[in-house]
Motif scaffolding. Structure first.
Motif, PDB file in Angstrom:
ATOM      1  N   VAL A 250       0.835  -1.203   0.000  1.00 31.68           N
ATOM      2  CA  VAL A 250       0.000   0.000   0.000  1.00 31.68           C
ATOM      3  C   VAL A 250       0.869   1.253   0.000  1.00 31.68           C
ATOM      4  CG1 VAL A 250      -1.707   1.335   1.310  1.00 31.68           C
ATOM      5  CG2 VAL A 250      -1.933  -1.154   1.144  1.00 31.68           C
ATOM      6  N   VAL A 251       1.884   1.260   0.874  1.00 33.34           N
ATOM      7  CA  VAL A 251       2.804   2.401   0.952  1.00 33.34           C
ATOM      8  C   VAL A 251       3.581   2.539  -0.349  1.00 33.34           C
ATOM      9  CG1 VAL A 251       4.876   3.285   2.093  1.00 33.34           C
ATOM     10  CG2 VAL A 251       2.996   2.386   3.454  1.00 33.34           C
ATOM     11  N   LYS A 252       4.031   1.419  -0.886  1.00 33.63           N
ATOM     12  CA  LYS A 252       4.810   1.458  -2.120  1.00 33.63           C
ATOM     13  C   LYS A 252       4.021   2.119  -3.248  1.00 33.63           C
ATOM     14  CE  LYS A 252       7.310  -1.446  -5.416  1.00 33.63           C
ATOM     15  NZ  LYS A 252       7.813  -2.791  -5.731  1.00 33.63           N
ATOM     16  N   LYS A 253       2.779   1.719  -3.399  1.00 30.41           N
ATOM     17  CA  LYS A 253       1.968   2.286  -4.479  1.00 30.41           C
ATOM     18  C   LYS A 253       1.644   3.755  -4.227  1.00 30.41           C
ATOM     19  CE  LYS A 253       0.176  -2.014  -6.326  1.00 30.41           C
ATOM     20  NZ  LYS A 253      -1.001  -2.805  -6.731  1.00 30.41           N
ATOM     21  N   ALA A 254       1.507   4.132  -2.959  1.00 29.08           N
ATOM     22  CA  ALA A 254       1.298   5.547  -2.635  1.00 29.08           C
ATOM     23  C   ALA A 254       2.540   6.365  -2.979  1.00 29.08           C
ATOM     24  CB  ALA A 254       0.958   5.694  -1.154  1.00 29.08           C
ATOM     25  N   ILE A 255       3.718   5.776  -2.718  1.00 30.86           N
ATOM     26  CA  ILE A 255       4.984   6.443  -3.063  1.00 30.86           C
ATOM     27  C   ILE A 255       5.097   6.589  -4.581  1.00 30.86           C
ATOM     28  CG2 ILE A 255       7.500   6.153  -3.097  1.00 30.86           C
ATOM     29  CD1 ILE A 255       7.187   4.781  -0.313  1.00 30.86           C
ATOM     30  N   VAL A 283      12.739   3.411  -2.005  1.00 30.94           N
ATOM     31  CA  VAL A 283      12.234   4.670  -2.541  1.00 30.94           C
ATOM     32  C   VAL A 283      13.157   5.233  -3.613  1.00 30.94           C
ATOM     33  CG1 VAL A 283      11.588   7.049  -1.985  1.00 30.94           C
ATOM     34  CG2 VAL A 283      11.029   5.205  -0.390  1.00 30.94           C
ATOM     35  N   ARG A 284      14.474   5.154  -3.385  1.00 27.49           N
ATOM     36  CA  ARG A 284      15.408   5.696  -4.364  1.00 27.49           C
ATOM     37  C   ARG A 284      15.350   4.927  -5.675  1.00 27.49           C
ATOM     38  NH1 ARG A 284      18.607   6.682   0.342  1.00 27.49           N
ATOM     39  NH2 ARG A 284      19.871   4.820   0.141  1.00 27.49           N
ATOM     40  N   GLU A 285      15.190   3.598  -5.561  1.00 26.82           N
ATOM     41  CA  GLU A 285      15.065   2.783  -6.773  1.00 26.82           C
ATOM     42  C   GLU A 285      13.788   3.138  -7.524  1.00 26.82           C
ATOM     43  OE1 GLU A 285      14.172  -1.792  -8.076  1.00 26.82           O
ATOM     44  OE2 GLU A 285      14.987  -1.440  -6.078  1.00 26.82           O
ATOM     45  N   ILE A 286      12.694   3.309  -6.788  1.00 24.73           N
ATOM     46  CA  ILE A 286      11.415   3.679  -7.406  1.00 24.73           C
ATOM     47  C   ILE A 286      11.542   5.014  -8.127  1.00 24.73           C
ATOM     48  CG2 ILE A 286       9.041   4.417  -6.899  1.00 24.73           C
ATOM     49  CD1 ILE A 286       9.095   2.324  -4.577  1.00 24.73           C
ATOM     50  N   GLU A 287      12.136   5.983  -7.444  1.00 23.87           N
ATOM     51  CA  GLU A 287      12.276   7.309  -8.051  1.00 23.87           C
ATOM     52  C   GLU A 287      13.185   7.255  -9.270  1.00 23.87           C
ATOM     53  OE1 GLU A 287      12.808  11.963  -6.882  1.00 23.87           O
ATOM     54  OE2 GLU A 287      13.099  10.454  -5.333  1.00 23.87           O
ATOM     55  N   GLY A 288      14.269   6.485  -9.172  1.00 29.05           N
ATOM     56  CA  GLY A 288      15.177   6.353 -10.312  1.00 29.05           C
ATOM     57  C   GLY A 288      14.496   5.718 -11.512  1.00 29.05           C
TER      58      GLY A 288
END
Length: 409
Positions: A250-255, A283-288
């Motif tokens: 849930v948090v991952k998809k919100a991020i 989070v850094r991988e997701i943003e990248g």
């Protein structure tokens, strides 16, 4: 190029020629350097490289050079003091991090009262799950309450101790830290082996704890798994609240949703699912990953570009393994196990790379297939093959041949 930067570059070249370990040589070769104020920043590809650099290379730089060096992994920000952008308001809360967040908030509410419910608060978790954000959010909230706050990474703290001893000002350093209301220490694992630093921290910690001041510590592992940290410090850590920080789905998809908005991309369920399936809980991988999507696709981000959730995978990882095994003459069982054999290790990394490229499997699923618990090991293998392809045309031809053969059937 500044003199400090030149000095560090030359020293790293010298160290590189003296290293016997190919892995450490690769870590040094992958480093990118830049000057920041009076410091030299060394950037390495990932947390594994950062750990290796800090453990094996950094001590020699610190011993032989009178220059402040900071080691960061890709995507990590240069943080010396509190950054006002990190707050509780923009920290996405879910089941995996609720306890840690509430513990910090409750402790702040009781700071300067007769007792703090949790002290110290020891937060641990994998890279990119929000440890630094939570520490900084706690610090920024405390400042608004007019508390005296100090944020340091353990490397920064060790630098301060080293400098104070050298300049004969250790008593001033102790006095400074003993007068804070909230001490935030990030990456405590990098205090390993630094006995004098640990001793100074132990004395400061005891003073703060006895005087009802709050200490919040972040680490990549729980206290019991800290290596080369004195037992009495570990005991103090375990005497407070030890809590793991995780990113649930849930948090991952919100991020992901938040980052898509920041990068000006459509907040579409197919896109969110696509990013979620192709990244780990970092989070850094997701943003990248989202930043690369933005760069590669521009504004063409409709559902034709991003595979729908129900899309079928043409090939299975097993088919890729069969092809790689046959081409290189190495048994599949050997490819699925960690090894020190260089040839098998390289082919294993090629297999990981092709499973990712051809099957579009999530990093966590690939890690599970190849028997590694952390998806960053998968990322390391993929990046290494991409680097080797750029340097070795023969290897590039082999991999592209295999990829084409698999895709064309």
């Amino acid at each position: 190029m500044g003199s400090a930067l030149e000095t560090v570059v030359n020293k790293l070249r010298e160290i590189y020629t003296e290293l016997e370990s190919p892995a450490l040589r690769e870590v040094v070769a992958s480093a990118e350097l830049e000057e920041f104020e009076d410091k030299v920043v060394v950037r390495v590809p990932d947390e594994y490289c950062k750990f290796a650099f800090l453990k094996e290379i950094y001590p020699r730089l610190r011993r032989e050079l009178n220059i402040s060096v900071i080691v960061l992994s890709e995507g990590e920000e240069i943080v010396f003091e509190l950054n006002p952008k990190y707050t509780f308001n923009n920290f996405i809360v879910g089941k995996g991090n609720l306890l840690a967040v509430r513990a910090c908030q409750v402790a702040l509410e009781n700071l300067r009262k007769k007792s703090i419910p949790y002290n110290p608060i020891f937060i641990y978790g994998k890279v990119g799950v929000g440890k630094t954000h939570l520490l900084q959010a706690t610090g920024n909230k405390a400042i608004k309450k007019d508390f005296k706050v100090v944020y340091r990474s353990s490397i920064d703290f060790a630098e301060e101790v080293f400098k104070a001893i050298k300049e004969g000002s250790i008593s001033y350093l102790r006095e400074f830290y003993k007068n804070v209301d909230l001490l935030l220490i990030d990456d405590i694992q990098f205090m390993a082996g630094k006995e004098r630093t640990q001793l100074e921290f132990f004395n400061i910690f005891n003073h703060l704890h006895q005087n009802n001041r709050l200490v919040v510590i972040a680490s990549d592992r729980p206290p019991k798994k800290l290596k080369d940290i004195m037992d009495r410090l570990v005991n103090r850590f375990e005497g407070g609240l030890v809590v793991e920080l995780k990113i649930d789905e849930v948090v991952k998809k919100a991020i992901i949703k938040e980052k898509l908005i920041i990068y000006g991309l459509p907040v579409d369920e197919n896109i969110i699912e696509y990013v979620a399936q192709n990244t780990g809980d970092n989070v850094r991988e997701i943003e990248g990953f989202i930043a690369r999507l933005k760069a590669e696709r521009g504004l063409e981000t409709d559902s034709r570009i991003f595979p729908k959730k129900e899309a079928k995978i043409k090939l299975s990882p097993q088919e890729v393994l069969n092809e790689v095994s046959s081409f290189y003459g190495i048994d599949i069982k050997k490819l699925l196990k960690k090894t020190r054999n260089r040839k098998i290790s390289l082919v294993r990394q090629i297999a990981i790379y092709l499973v990712r490229q051809v099957c579009k499997e999530p990093l966590t699923a690939i890690g599970k297939l190849f028997g590694v618990s952390d998806h960053t090991s998968v990322l390391y293998a993929i990046r290494r093959i991409e680097k080797l392809k750029a340097e070795d045309k023969k290897l590039e031809r082999e991999i592209e041949f295999l990829k084409t053969k698999l895709l064309d059937g």
